[in-house]
Design an enzyme around this catalytic site. Structure first.
Site, PDB file in Angstrom:
ATOM      1  N   HIS A 241      29.414  26.617  28.647  1.00 38.03           N
ATOM      2  CA  HIS A 241      29.238  27.733  29.588  1.00 38.03           C
ATOM      3  C   HIS A 241      29.497  27.356  31.050  1.00 38.03           C
ATOM      4  O   HIS A 241      28.791  27.804  31.958  1.00 38.03           O
ATOM      5  CB  HIS A 241      27.834  28.319  29.464  1.00 38.03           C
ATOM      6  CG  HIS A 241      27.550  29.011  28.167  1.00 38.03           C
ATOM      7  ND1 HIS A 241      28.532  29.551  27.375  1.00 38.03           N
ATOM      8  CD2 HIS A 241      26.363  29.258  27.523  1.00 38.03           C
ATOM      9  CE1 HIS A 241      27.982  30.109  26.308  1.00 38.03           C
ATOM     10  NE2 HIS A 241      26.670  29.931  26.361  1.00 38.03           N
TER      11      HIS A 241
ATOM     12  N   HIS B  86      26.399  37.679  27.599  1.00 37.68           N
ATOM     13  CA  HIS B  86      25.492  36.931  26.732  1.00 37.68           C
ATOM     14  C   HIS B  86      24.178  37.680  26.497  1.00 37.68           C
ATOM     15  O   HIS B  86      23.108  37.064  26.427  1.00 37.68           O
ATOM     16  CB  HIS B  86      25.217  35.551  27.332  1.00 37.68           C
ATOM     17  CG  HIS B  86      24.965  34.476  26.331  1.00 37.68           C
ATOM     18  ND1 HIS B  86      23.873  34.487  25.495  1.00 37.68           N
ATOM     19  CD2 HIS B  86      25.665  33.353  26.023  1.00 37.68           C
ATOM     20  CE1 HIS B  86      23.884  33.415  24.723  1.00 37.68           C
ATOM     21  NE2 HIS B  86      24.973  32.708  25.016  1.00 37.68           N
TER      22      HIS B  86
ATOM     23  N   GLU C  84      28.799  37.886  21.322  1.00 36.96           N
ATOM     24  CA  GLU C  84      29.553  37.465  22.498  1.00 36.96           C
ATOM     25  C   GLU C  84      31.059  37.530  22.220  1.00 36.96           C
ATOM     26  O   GLU C  84      31.633  36.620  21.624  1.00 36.96           O
ATOM     27  CB  GLU C  84      29.172  36.038  22.877  1.00 36.96           C
ATOM     28  CG  GLU C  84      27.680  35.792  23.007  1.00 36.96           C
ATOM     29  CD  GLU C  84      27.342  34.320  22.926  1.00 36.96           C
ATOM     30  OE1 GLU C  84      28.005  33.514  23.620  1.00 36.96           O
ATOM     31  OE2 GLU C  84      26.441  33.957  22.146  1.00 36.96           O
TER      32      GLU C  84
END
Length: 360
Positions: A104, A175, A325
């Site tokens: 991420h 998310h 996601e």
């Protein structure tokens, strides 16, 4: 459409919150911290409103939270193996923050930054962020934006754009974690939600959740959601509280992630089309997720326990909600067989994710 704008202080700067309420009284709360979704309040089949995404009582608690709840991770969502990739013959090194891998965008990813915010029109908010060349090791000066639109039919559309002055890699997603029975309804309700995926192939991984490169058929495996079935059906006993101790699947992909934390390839990504349908039988709420992204990561909230205090004082446990996601493939910069996530000055990034809430 009604818009309420508020600001709150935080250790990383002032957070701007927008509450958008449509004609039916359903609402969303959007945050400039991580270009995030802090709340989605929608009706059940009887018209009773409830918030269906996990989130925190204090808006500042979204800073560096483990679950990355509701936010926009980047520059590259999901994992890059060993924090390394090559582009145009040059190797780049990124911070490692998830076992041996980069996740991420690293510890200071886009999800932990304050984005610039502006209201474009009633029900339409745009967040923008500039990321300098070498930021977290990535090449190119990048400008990213997320534009959210909330409408009277309970559709929340997110448009992701990015431009760069040099070749780079980009993977943006949302998310949010969904429990359609209510954000605080708990793990059993979350795992009893039915899920259908318009995806007949998935990506096997090693034990650090890096894809091997194989694109495997879902048929005959716990990864088969071509027909709607409960999320936890293959991995928890029907009469048990979902927990690490009650996890029953010995399937490698489930064992590696302590539950579902896997990527499926969309059967169609040439246009914005449904990729997932999540439903709660008790409330009648249904979420249809549509996108033009090439893949979707489904994460069962396997490590949510220990998150900050939730809204209404909720204490979130592992498996209490499901993240859907829509994104590019994990580690795609190291897998030329996957759809490219390369962005250049002549090929900007543009993707769409739409969350549509209805009732049965």
């Amino acid at each position: 459409m009604k818009t309420l704008k508020t600001t709150v202080p935080s250790p990383v700067g002032e957070i701007t919150l927008y509450t958008l309420t449509n004609a039916g009284g359903a609402s969303v709360v959007l945050s400039s911290l991580g270009a995030g979704i802090n709340a989605i309040v929608v009706p059940d089949r009887n018209g009773t409103l409830a918030d269906v995404v996990i989130g925190y009582e204090n808006p500042a608690d979204y800073i560096a939270d483990g679950p990355c709840a509701g936010k926009t991770p980047g520059r590259y969502a999901n994992r890059i193996a060993c924090g390394k990739f090559s582009l145009d013959g040059k190797e780049y090194t990124l911070p490692v923050n998830n076992g041996p891998n980069h996740l991420h965008g690293g510890p200071d990813g886009f999800q932990n930054r304050i984005w610039n915010a502006e209201e474009l029109a009633p029900g339409k908010i745009r967040f923008t962020l500039e990321s300098a060349d070498t930021d977290a090791g990535y090449p190119g000066n990048l400008k990213a934006s997320v534009t959210y639109t909330w409408d009277d039919d309970n559709n929340l559309t997110a448009e992701y754009d990015a431009i760069s002055d040099a070749p780079t890699v980009v993977n943006l997603t949302n998310h949010s974690y969904f429990n359609l029975a209510g954000h605080n309804a708990g793990p059993r309700k979350a795992m009893d939600q039915t899920l259908r995926l318009m995806a007949s192939r998935w990506l096997p991984t090693d034990d650090t959740l890096i894809p091997t490169g194989e694109k495997a058929p879902v048929t005959g495996t716990p990864m088969d959601f071509l027909e709607a079935r409960p999320v936890g059906e293959s991995i928890f006993p029907a009469d048990a509280v979902p927990s690490t101790e009650s996890l029953i699947s010995g399937f490698d992909a489930i064992r590696f992630g302590k539950g579902y934390d896997n990527c499926w390839l969309a059967d169609s990504c040439s246009e914005v089309a449904p990729i997932a349908v999540l439903a709660d039988q008790g409330s009648g709420r249904k979420l249809t997720v549509s996108t033009d992204q090439p893949a979707v990561q489904v994460y069962g909230g396997n490590w949510v326990g220990g998150a900050p205090v939730g809204k209404e004082g909720a204490c979130y446990e592992d498996y209490c909600a499901v993240a859907i996601e829509c994104q590019g493939c994990p580690d795609a910069p190291n897998h030329p067989e996957f759809p490219s996530q390369t962005v250049t000055p002549s090929t900007p990034y543009h993707r769409v994710i739409r969350f549509s809430f209805t009732t049965d």
